[in-house]
Design an enzyme around this catalytic site. Structure first.
Site: not given
Length: 175
Positions: A17, A15
């Site tokens: 963020d 991922d």
């Protein structure tokens, strides 16, 4: 290619963020993506683990929901700048973005596994030998739905999320 041949390519899907860069809190306890260059700062101590993972023979992919793009809260130029910074600093093979909101009900937005499945097909990735690393339930659900092992990086905002592997920082993934 012969269907009987099993892919030996493996990957770590990350991922963005909360894993690559720090999340922002704008007046709430809910983590959100940065909107400006000043807000876009990398998580501490991820360069060495990313290089080690790459040296272990894994592809490295970033799979990221970015609905702020379609909402007009961040410009396409700013998003390109963020991703250029990632690609210039880390050994990432590709960044895949879903700019849709939940209302679009697309197949690429996590918790659906579309981005992972598309990259796996493109690079001939064996998902059972691969990992999805994230900081939210959507990341873990997408990885699980794709058939990856799931890794959660512990944060104050994700104490209820469960994954196969739970770590304090990305470097903890390296044996």
């Amino acid at each position: 290619m012969d269907d009987a041949i099993v892919s030996s390519c493996k990957a770590v899907f990350l991922d963005r963020d909360g894993v690559i860069n720090r999340v922002i809190f704008r007046g709430s306890r809910k983590p959100i993506a940065p909107w400006t260059v000043n807000e876009f700062t990398f998580e501490a101590d991820i360069n060495i683990p990313l290089n080690e993972i790459k040296n272990m023979g894994y592809y490295l992919f970033v799979v990221t929901n970015q609905p702020d793009l379609s909402k007009g809260l961040v410009s396409p130029e700013m998003m390109k700048l963020f991703h250029k910074k990632i690609l210039n600093r880390f050994p990432i093979d590709e960044i895949s973005i879903c700019s849709h909101t939940n209302e679009h009900n697309c197949l690429c937005r996590k918790p659906k596994p579309g981005m992972i499945l598309d990259l796996a097909k493109k690079y001939n990735i064996d998902l059972k030998s691969s990992y999805m690393v994230g900081d939210t339930w959507k990341d873990i659900s997408a990885g699980s739905a794709a058939g990856c092992r799931t890794v959660l990086i512990k944060k104050p905002y994700n104490t209820e999320v469960r994954a196969e592997i739970i770590i304090d920082q990305l470097g903890d993934l390296i044996p």
